[in-house]
Design an enzyme around this catalytic site. Structure first.
Site, PDB file in Angstrom:
ATOM      1  N   ARG A 125     -13.493  13.381   7.086  1.00 57.31           N
ATOM      2  CA  ARG A 125     -12.199  14.059   7.336  1.00 57.31           C
ATOM      3  C   ARG A 125     -11.784  14.883   6.128  1.00 57.31           C
ATOM      4  NH1 ARG A 125      -8.614   9.277   8.092  1.00 57.31           N
ATOM      5  NH2 ARG A 125      -6.960  10.817   8.084  1.00 57.31           N
ATOM      6  N   LYS A 180      -7.762  -1.178   6.602  1.00 60.44           N
ATOM      7  CA  LYS A 180      -8.124  -1.752   5.295  1.00 60.44           C
ATOM      8  C   LYS A 180      -7.223  -2.941   4.961  1.00 60.44           C
ATOM      9  CE  LYS A 180      -8.191   2.514   3.881  1.00 60.44           C
ATOM     10  NZ  LYS A 180      -8.351   3.851   3.357  1.00 60.44           N
ATOM     11  N   SER A 200      -6.552   4.315   9.487  1.00 56.48           N
ATOM     12  CA  SER A 200      -7.347   4.203   8.263  1.00 56.48           C
ATOM     13  C   SER A 200      -6.673   3.235   7.281  1.00 56.48           C
ATOM     14  CB  SER A 200      -7.484   5.608   7.654  1.00 56.48           C
ATOM     15  OG  SER A 200      -7.904   5.549   6.326  1.00 56.48           O
ATOM     16  N   HIS A 240       0.851  -1.184   0.000  1.00 54.85           N
ATOM     17  CA  HIS A 240       0.000   0.000   0.000  1.00 54.85           C
ATOM     18  C   HIS A 240       0.886   1.233   0.000  1.00 54.85           C
ATOM     19  CE1 HIS A 240      -3.751   2.173   0.752  1.00 54.85           C
ATOM     20  NE2 HIS A 240      -3.001   2.995   1.473  1.00 54.85           N
ATOM     21  N   ASP A 266     -14.348   3.315   8.067  1.00 54.52           N
ATOM     22  CA  ASP A 266     -13.282   4.149   7.490  1.00 54.52           C
ATOM     23  C   ASP A 266     -13.798   4.916   6.283  1.00 54.52           C
ATOM     24  OD1 ASP A 266     -10.463   5.041   7.113  1.00 54.52           O
ATOM     25  OD2 ASP A 266     -10.788   4.012   5.207  1.00 54.52           O
TER      26      ASP A 266
HETATM   27  N1  URA Z   1      -5.049   7.108   2.886  1.00 51.53           N
HETATM   28  C1  URA Z   1      -5.984   6.439   3.592  1.00 51.53           C
HETATM   29  O1  URA Z   1      -6.418   5.354   3.205  1.00 51.53           O
HETATM   30  N2  URA Z   1      -6.429   6.998   4.731  1.00 51.53           N
HETATM   31  C2  URA Z   1      -5.992   8.180   5.196  1.00 51.53           C
HETATM   32  O2  URA Z   1      -6.426   8.605   6.247  1.00 51.53           O
HETATM   33  C3  URA Z   1      -5.020   8.871   4.444  1.00 51.53           C
HETATM   34  C4  URA Z   1      -4.559   8.306   3.287  1.00 51.53           C
END
Ligand code: URA
Length: 431
Positions: free
Chosen positions: A169, A188, A184, A83, A162
């Site tokens: 956010r 995932k 966050s 990621h 999220d």
């Molecule tokens: N990427 C994400 O998945 N979450 C965040 O809070 C910031 C970047």
């Protein structure tokens, strides 16, 4: 649990009881807490932070808010994932996937769409005619079993807390809070079932994390969350002061990712891709170390099997892998060097804004993305240029858009008499 009390507690610098914090997040996911209270809570966290126990409880609540996937159990293999925290010209997964799969390691990744400068991985993939990103979990598992890889959209029932919180956010100036970003991202990855994760933490002008110290803090948080959940995590801290590779824009980035998979990519992007592959292979069930992972990644690029795997993958998702099938923008303009010297800066943020204005990204989540447009940055930091040399090429819908973008991209370049301090793509690796 009374949300107003939690907001007050955090506003006053207090610490939440983990079970109560989990209740807040799960209630928000069930639409039992209004956005205005969550927004106030996020702002209180912006000023007063979360400690490690709160951050881990938040992550656990995010994961518990929806379904989880156990790709490893479905495949009977150890599953690795990667990621990126997001950068300009970041098409890394699209090149990493086929290389890792060609080395015999399954790569099943859920990705997101971009909000902001340029498209996300899914937007980039959708510039391939016919390609489908909305696969069911069953289709994902079957494809990874048969083709060795898939990159698909995240299903709505994976970490719904999220999805909701991130959207909130995004519009309340509370994205850039390290424990919230860490939670966050990691929620995932944990929900998608990876046992080992390579995280690419971008640092610089075009990234969330502007300084190496902030990036180290985010990396440390994500590593700790991984430890708390019993997963292996490595963080690469990589340069995002200038765009990654040359291409910024959806179809242009697909083209560059394919070039890289067949061994003809730009140096900085190739280095990042091979390094990430080496670490993913070392984490896999192949039982090899990072050096051997690197050798195997280089081999499948050189012998064409990574390109073959790329083509199989794109076809499996309904796409046409022929690069000539990618849509091209009707107008192209070059940006040339105003004088002799060495490129000392190619501002990633400025190039990203130019790409956004060309239509390559979206300003609100329902905006369409123009897959064909974008910027190719031929000259990168440290390159010597002569007056009139091509610095960049703009791909635009019309002349007016091309001219505006050309002016912005030229402003992103700084050319000086002295070379800048040498800096590779990889700034640090943690732990
Ligand atoms: N990427 C994400 O998945 N979450 C965040 O809070 C910031 C970047």
């Amino acid at each position: 649990m009374r949300p107003a009390e939690l907001i007050e507690q955090k506003r006053n610098g207090g610490t939440h009881d983990p079970a109560t914090l989990m209740e807040l997040i799960l209630a928000y996911a069930r639409d039992e807490v209004p956005d205005y209270q969550m927004a106030a809570w996020c702002m209180a966290v912006y000023f007063n932070g979360l400690d490690a126990t709160e951050r881990d409880a938040l992550t656990d609540a995010m994961v518990a808010s929806g379904e989880t996937l156990d790709l490893g159990a479905a495949l009977g293999r150890k599953v690795v994932d990667k990621h990126s925290t997001g950068g300009v010209g970041d098409k890394t997964s699209i090149a990493v996937g086929p290389i890792v799969a060609a080395c015999g390691v399954p790569f099943g990744k859920m990705s997101g769409r971009g909000l902001g400068h340029t498209g996300g991985t899914l937007d980039k993939l959708e510039s391939i005619p016919g390609l489908r990103v909305e696969l069911t979990t069953g289709e994902l598992v079957t494809q990874v079993r048969e083709v060795g890889m898939a990159i698909v959209g995240q299903t709505a029932n994976l970490v719904p807390a999220d999805m909701k919180l991130y959207a909130l956010r995004d519009v309340t100036a509370t994205v850039d809070i390290i424990p919230l970003i860490a939670s966050s991202i990691m929620s995932k990855k944990l929900a998608a079932g990876a046992q080992a994760i390579v995280l690419d933490v971008k640092v610089g002008d075009g990234a969330f994390m502007k300084t190496i110290d902030q990036a180290r803090q985010l990396a440390a948080d994500m590593i700790e969350i991984g430890e708390h959940a019993g997963r292996e995590v490595t963080c690469l801290l990589t340069d995002m002061d200038q765009p990654l590779g040359r291409a910024v824009g959806n179809a242009l980035e697909i083209h560059e990712a394919r070039e890289t998979v067949r061994g003809d990519g730009p140096a900085d992007f190739t280095e990042l891709v091979l390094d990430a592959c080496a670490r993913l292979l070392a984490y896999s069930d192949l039982g090899i170390d990072v050096d051997e992972g690197r050798r195997r990644a280089e081999t499948v690029v050189a012998d064409g099997s990574a390109l073959q795997r790329y083509e199989q993958w794109i076809r499996a998702q309904g796409g046409d892998p022929d690069p000539d099938a990618l849509e091209r923008a009707p107008v192209r303009t070059t940006v040339t060097a105003p004088g002799d010297g060495v490129v000392t800066r190619v501002g990633a943020h400025d190039v990203a804004i130019a790409a956004l204005e060309l239509g390559a990204g979206r300003r609100t989540k329902d905006d369409p993305v123009d897959h064909a447009v974008g910027v190719l940055c031929f000259a990168k930091r440290g390159d010597t240029v002569l007056a009139g040399d091509d610095l960049a090429e703009i791909h635009a819908r019309d002349d007016a858009a091309a001219e505006r973008a050309a002016a912005s991209v030229l402003a992103a370049y700084e050319i000086g008499p002295e070379p800048p301090p040498e800096r590779g793509i990889l700034l640090d690796v943690m732990p």
